[in-house]
Design a protein around this motif. Structure first.
Motif, mmCIF file in Angstrom:
data_model
loop_
_atom_site.group_PDB
_atom_site.id
_atom_site.type_symbol
_atom_site.label_atom_id
_atom_site.label_comp_id
_atom_site.label_asym_id
_atom_site.label_seq_id
_atom_site.Cartn_x
_atom_site.Cartn_y
_atom_site.Cartn_z
ATOM 1 N N ILE A 1 -20.168 31.863 13.829
ATOM 2 C CA ILE A 1 -19.552 31.089 14.835
ATOM 3 C C ILE A 1 -19.258 29.924 14.645
ATOM 4 C CG2 ILE A 1 -20.107 30.634 17.372
ATOM 5 C CD1 ILE A 1 -21.690 33.185 17.704
ATOM 6 N N LYS A 2 -19.962 28.983 13.851
ATOM 7 C CA LYS A 2 -19.895 27.871 13.508
ATOM 8 C C LYS A 2 -18.630 27.322 12.854
ATOM 9 C CE LYS A 2 -21.619 23.158 13.852
ATOM 10 N NZ LYS A 2 -21.730 22.719 14.963
ATOM 11 N N TYR A 3 -18.754 28.342 11.827
ATOM 12 C CA TYR A 3 -17.076 28.303 10.854
ATOM 13 C C TYR A 3 -15.955 28.506 11.694
ATOM 14 C CZ TYR A 3 -19.753 27.635 6.474
ATOM 15 O OH TYR A 3 -20.407 26.718 5.454
ATOM 16 N N TYR A 4 -16.278 29.439 12.570
ATOM 17 C CA TYR A 4 -14.918 30.014 13.411
ATOM 18 C C TYR A 4 -14.642 28.753 14.454
ATOM 19 C CZ TYR A 4 -12.376 32.185 17.260
ATOM 20 O OH TYR A 4 -11.366 32.498 18.167
ATOM 21 N N GLN A 5 -15.679 28.272 14.936
ATOM 22 C CA GLN A 5 -15.361 27.044 15.888
ATOM 23 C C GLN A 5 -14.628 26.166 15.041
ATOM 24 O OE1 GLN A 5 -19.237 26.389 17.211
ATOM 25 N NE2 GLN A 5 -18.775 27.351 19.268
ATOM 26 N N SER B 1 -11.156 24.341 15.508
ATOM 27 C CA SER B 1 -11.093 22.919 15.700
ATOM 28 C C SER B 1 -9.829 22.225 14.605
ATOM 29 C CB SER B 1 -12.184 22.129 15.582
ATOM 30 O OG SER B 1 -13.233 22.593 16.456
ATOM 31 N N GLU B 2 -9.755 22.750 13.581
ATOM 32 C CA GLU B 2 -8.636 22.465 12.363
ATOM 33 C C GLU B 2 -7.634 22.929 12.753
ATOM 34 O OE1 GLU B 2 -10.312 23.878 8.739
ATOM 35 O OE2 GLU B 2 -11.706 22.255 8.574
ATOM 36 N N HIS B 3 -7.403 24.216 13.494
ATOM 37 C CA HIS B 3 -6.014 24.720 13.952
ATOM 38 C C HIS B 3 -5.602 23.827 14.905
ATOM 39 C CE1 HIS B 3 -3.043 27.724 14.703
ATOM 40 N NE2 HIS B 3 -3.622 27.837 15.760
ATOM 41 N N GLU B 4 -6.451 23.570 16.035
ATOM 42 C CA GLU B 4 -6.116 22.808 17.242
ATOM 43 C C GLU B 4 -5.536 21.263 16.516
ATOM 44 O OE1 GLU B 4 -8.983 22.850 19.948
ATOM 45 O OE2 GLU B 4 -9.002 24.878 20.576
ATOM 46 N N ALA B 5 -6.456 20.792 15.595
ATOM 47 C CA ALA B 5 -5.977 19.387 14.985
ATOM 48 C C ALA B 5 -4.447 19.540 14.340
ATOM 49 C CB ALA B 5 -6.887 18.980 14.102
ATOM 50 N N HIS C 1 -2.058 19.774 17.098
ATOM 51 C CA HIS C 1 -1.811 18.670 17.750
ATOM 52 C C HIS C 1 -0.983 17.459 16.987
ATOM 53 C CE1 HIS C 1 -2.756 15.104 20.343
ATOM 54 N NE2 HIS C 1 -3.163 14.435 19.197
ATOM 55 N N PHE C 2 -1.290 17.538 15.525
ATOM 56 C CA PHE C 2 -0.650 16.738 14.705
ATOM 57 C C PHE C 2 0.809 17.066 14.533
ATOM 58 C CE2 PHE C 2 0.926 16.196 10.302
ATOM 59 C CZ PHE C 2 0.762 14.848 10.209
ATOM 60 N N ALA C 3 1.087 18.532 14.577
ATOM 61 C CA ALA C 3 2.383 18.798 14.430
ATOM 62 C C ALA C 3 3.258 18.552 15.864
ATOM 63 C CB ALA C 3 2.460 20.534 14.144
ATOM 64 N N ALA C 4 2.449 18.581 16.734
ATOM 65 C CA ALA C 4 3.263 18.297 18.286
ATOM 66 C C ALA C 4 3.661 16.718 18.077
ATOM 67 C CB ALA C 4 2.460 18.475 19.277
#
Length: 386
Positions: free
Chosen positions: A141-145, A149-153, A156-159
């Motif tokens: 679960i920790k690695y999934y989170q 988080s990296e995907h959202e980052a 966000h960076f792409a946006a």
């Protein structure tokens, strides 16, 4: 306007890691109680209150014993892999021993069983397997989170990057618009001053009829010029029509000294080019080829399609001027320089502008523009024009 409402607890579960941990702890350990009930309590026909209570109590003890593991694993998260693996195994083993001892002690206290400690190894083995699964689930679960988080980052960076590119594109667009308008506004006064000087000369020479005709022709040309946005393109047919408005003024001024010739391919009539592109070129020819010559001269405008390009030539019969595409900055007059700058703004480096001559037959201005950019640049005009 309808708004979608989300249960506050579910929203907190989605956002709060502590709430997620509590929920998964309760769900996981009491799911173990159900498994124990159906696989052990019912299997050994031990449906009394004491045995069922012990099944529930061992899950409560499991929640309590496993809770500190979260802090331990959090502490070990950035440790070297070997140290982290070793300490994780030791933590799992310690919790398994503690949980096994508490379960056996509670089992002896709550039931009539007496000979249980002899089977401590079996209880410990089951506890180790359960806590190993707990550790595996926690790290999974920790690695999934972390991945989320990296995907959202990245999103966000792409946006932000896309927004920055849009801002830069708008800034470049507005800069190009300002540049084109500045060049156009430089051309209009240049032409206007020359024409007013000619009208003044006609008035001084008491040629009132010619002066009045020239004023009307100037009015028609200026009306067309002001009604057309310098950012937009016009068809070649419209551009030639505007050029004739200008030349009507010059014909009044030079009369028989100015001879004109037009040879425009009908297939090129609908091709779009920057507005008032030809007028400063013809004005330059009149100024440096026709006006100085006692007998005047001839100006010819040719245009044709050449594969994926539009070719335009403006020829005169004067002595011409020395220069090429790269000498426009210091060349005679502002008209040719501004024409080159406008072409660069519209087409970048994907065009040809050459001065050919002078020779015995005069000077030729050669322009070659790409056709393939018409659609893309028409879309750019929509942005420029708002």
């Amino acid at each position: 306007m309808n708004q979608t409402t989300v249960n506050p607890w579910l929203g907190r579960l989605y956002r709060d890691r502590n709430t997620q941990f509590l929920f998964l702890q309760i769900l996981g350990w009491f799911s173990l109680s159900l498994i124990s009930f159906f696989s052990l309590t019912l299997w050994y026909n031990q449906q009394s209150f004491a045995y069922i209570s012990h099944t529930l109590l061992q899950s409560v003890l499991g929640v309590a014993v496993s809770w500190p593991l979260r802090s331990v694993f959090h502490y070990l998260w950035n440790k070297p892999l070997l140290s982290r693996l070793l300490l994780t195994v030791l933590s799992v083993l310690a919790c398994s021993i503690i949980w096994s001892a508490l379960r056996i002690g509670a089992f002896l206290w709550m039931t009539t069983e007496t000979d249980v400690w002899a089977d401590f190894g079996g209880w410990l083995f089951g506890s180790i397997m359960i806590f190993l699964c707990w550790a595996a689930f926690y790290h999974g679960i920790k690695y999934y989170q972390l991945l989320q988080s990296e995907h959202e980052a990245l999103l966000h960076f792409a946006a932000e990057n896309k927004e920055e590119q849009l801002k830069r594109s708008r800034a470049e667009t507005f800069a190009q618009e300002a540049q084109l308008k500045m060049l156009r506004y430089q051309l209009n006064p240049h032409f206007l001053f020359n024409t007013l000087n000619a009208i003044s000369a006609l008035v001084v020479s008491r040629s009132s009829a010619n002066a009045n005709t020239m004023i009307m022709q100037l009015s028609n040309f200026l009306r067309y010029s002001l009604e057309n946005d310098p950012i937009k393109r016009v068809t070649l047919e419209e551009e030639v029509r505007a050029l004739r408005l200008y030349l009507d003024i010059e014909k009044t001024r030079f009369a028989d000294r100015l001879e004109l010739e037009f040879d425009v391919d009908p297939a090129a009539h609908e091709i779009k080019i920057p507005s008032l592109l030809l007028q400063p070129l013809v004005e330059n020819a009149i100024k440096y080829a026709i006006a100085p010559a006692e007998k005047g001269g001839k100006i010819s405008v040719f245009s044709k399609l050449d594969g994926e390009h539009l070719v335009i030539e403006v020829k005169d019969t004067g002595a011409g001027i020395e220069g090429d595409h790269h000498s426009m900055v210091s060349g005679p007059g502002i008209g040719l320089k501004n024409t080159v700058d406008r072409l660069s703004a519209f087409y970048g480096d994907n065009y040809v502008f050459e001065l050919r001559g002078p020779n015995a037959s005069g000077m030729t201005i050669y322009i070659r523009l790409p056709l393939e950019k018409q659609t893309a640049e028409s879309n750019a005009e929509l942005v420029l024009g708002g």
